[in-house]
Write an enzyme that holds these catalytic residues in place. Sequence first.
Site, PDB file in Angstrom:
ATOM      1  N   GLY A  12      67.089 -19.855 -19.544  1.00 48.38           N
ATOM      2  CA  GLY A  12      66.810 -21.125 -20.210  1.00 48.38           C
ATOM      3  C   GLY A  12      65.341 -21.480 -20.332  1.00 48.38           C
ATOM      4  N   SER A  13      64.451 -20.488 -20.330  1.00 46.77           N
ATOM      5  CA  SER A  13      63.035 -20.849 -20.484  1.00 46.77           C
ATOM      6  C   SER A  13      62.764 -21.392 -21.889  1.00 46.77           C
ATOM      7  CB  SER A  13      62.120 -19.664 -20.163  1.00 46.77           C
ATOM      8  OG  SER A  13      62.240 -18.647 -21.128  1.00 46.77           O
ATOM      9  N   ASN A  14      63.479 -20.889 -22.887  1.00 55.28           N
ATOM     10  CA  ASN A  14      63.325 -21.472 -24.230  1.00 55.28           C
ATOM     11  C   ASN A  14      63.911 -22.880 -24.292  1.00 55.28           C
ATOM     12  OD1 ASN A  14      62.009 -19.628 -26.271  1.00 55.28           O
ATOM     13  ND2 ASN A  14      63.429 -18.206 -25.267  1.00 55.28           N
ATOM     14  N   ARG A  65      86.904 -15.325 -31.009  1.00 54.95           N
ATOM     15  CA  ARG A  65      85.572 -15.922 -31.189  1.00 54.95           C
ATOM     16  C   ARG A  65      85.683 -17.232 -31.960  1.00 54.95           C
ATOM     17  NH1 ARG A  65      81.493 -12.438 -29.832  1.00 54.95           N
ATOM     18  NH2 ARG A  65      82.027 -10.249 -29.841  1.00 54.95           N
ATOM     19  N   HIS A 109      64.635 -14.654 -31.337  1.00 54.36           N
ATOM     20  CA  HIS A 109      64.900 -13.250 -31.018  1.00 54.36           C
ATOM     21  C   HIS A 109      63.592 -12.571 -30.609  1.00 54.36           C
ATOM     22  CE1 HIS A 109      67.034  -9.455 -31.119  1.00 54.36           C
ATOM     23  NE2 HIS A 109      65.955  -8.940 -31.700  1.00 54.36           N
TER      24      HIS A 109
HETATM   25  C1  GRF Z   1      64.740 -14.669 -25.070  1.00 51.26           C
HETATM   26  O1  GRF Z   1      63.979 -13.494 -25.037  1.00 51.26           O
HETATM   27  C2  GRF Z   1      65.285 -14.886 -26.456  1.00 51.26           C
HETATM   28  O2  GRF Z   1      64.445 -14.433 -27.461  1.00 51.26           O
HETATM   29  C3  GRF Z   1      66.545 -14.069 -26.421  1.00 51.26           C
HETATM   30  O3  GRF Z   1      67.059 -14.232 -25.113  1.00 51.26           O
HETATM   31  C4  GRF Z   1      66.000 -14.558 -24.222  1.00 51.26           C
HETATM   32  C5  GRF Z   1      66.356 -15.849 -23.568  1.00 51.26           C
HETATM   33  O4  GRF Z   1      65.429 -16.206 -22.578  1.00 51.26           O
HETATM   34  N1  GRF Z   1      67.461 -14.463 -27.460  1.00 51.26           N
HETATM   35  P1  GRF Z   1      65.552 -17.662 -21.900  1.00 51.26           P
HETATM   36  O5  GRF Z   1      66.968 -17.788 -21.367  1.00 51.26           O
HETATM   37  O6  GRF Z   1      65.245 -18.684 -22.952  1.00 51.26           O
HETATM   38  O7  GRF Z   1      64.535 -17.649 -20.800  1.00 51.26           O
END
Ligand code: GRF
Length: 206
Positions: A12-14, A65, A109
């Site tokens: 969840g860093s994003n 799904r 991505h």
């Molecule tokens: C990121 O590298 C994103 O691009 C990919 O999965 C990863 C998720 O990282 N889709 P985080 O969970 O947001 O840290």
Amino acid sequence: MSVVGVLVSGNGSNLQSLLDASRDGRLGAPVGFVLSNKPGVLALERARRAGVPSEVLSHREFPSREAFDARVVERLRAHGVDTVVLAGFLRVVTGVLLDAFPQRVVNIHPSLLPAFPGLDAQAQALVHGVKVTGCTVHLVDPGLDSGPILAQRAVAVLPDDTVETLRDRILAEEHKILPEMVAALVGGRVRLDGRRVTVLPVPPGQ
Ligand code: GRF
């Protein structure tokens, strides 16, 4: 006003970059709901700390799904979400979700698409031996990491890179472009012409 919902499966860093941008006023919208398909992940703790409602919905409990996505749509709508971010969500989504939020589902991505779609994009880049990789924010369509591209950032591959070191440098760029593009989407600054996307600048004074 728009409400952002974030689908996660892990660290969840994003998600954190979106929560921080929302708190600072850079997102232009609240993060109103976080849904994880996996229990106990750090992303859920990040949501809790930020005071954002979250739920776990295991895809294993659904026969298809489409049935899973129908419940996801129902939970997103229950929280007033109109813009959906896939932020490390390790599920392929179906037309059930995409039709519910047309042109409002965004993915991040860790490669310069169309190179290295799918899982383990950083390892794919290292194996291929490319000198430059990066990250892509795109609108989601029914294909695999194939929708119209909103933004990309390049990251150099260094001679002694491992998957981990490369992943971390790409993530630093992900955390910049994802909130910027979600802000553009909720701010009505995204123009679509076939596959070509124009992101308009923030109007002066905003
Ligand atoms: C990121 O590298 C994103 O691009 C990919 O999965 C990863 C998720 O990282 N889709 P985080 O969970 O947001 O840290």
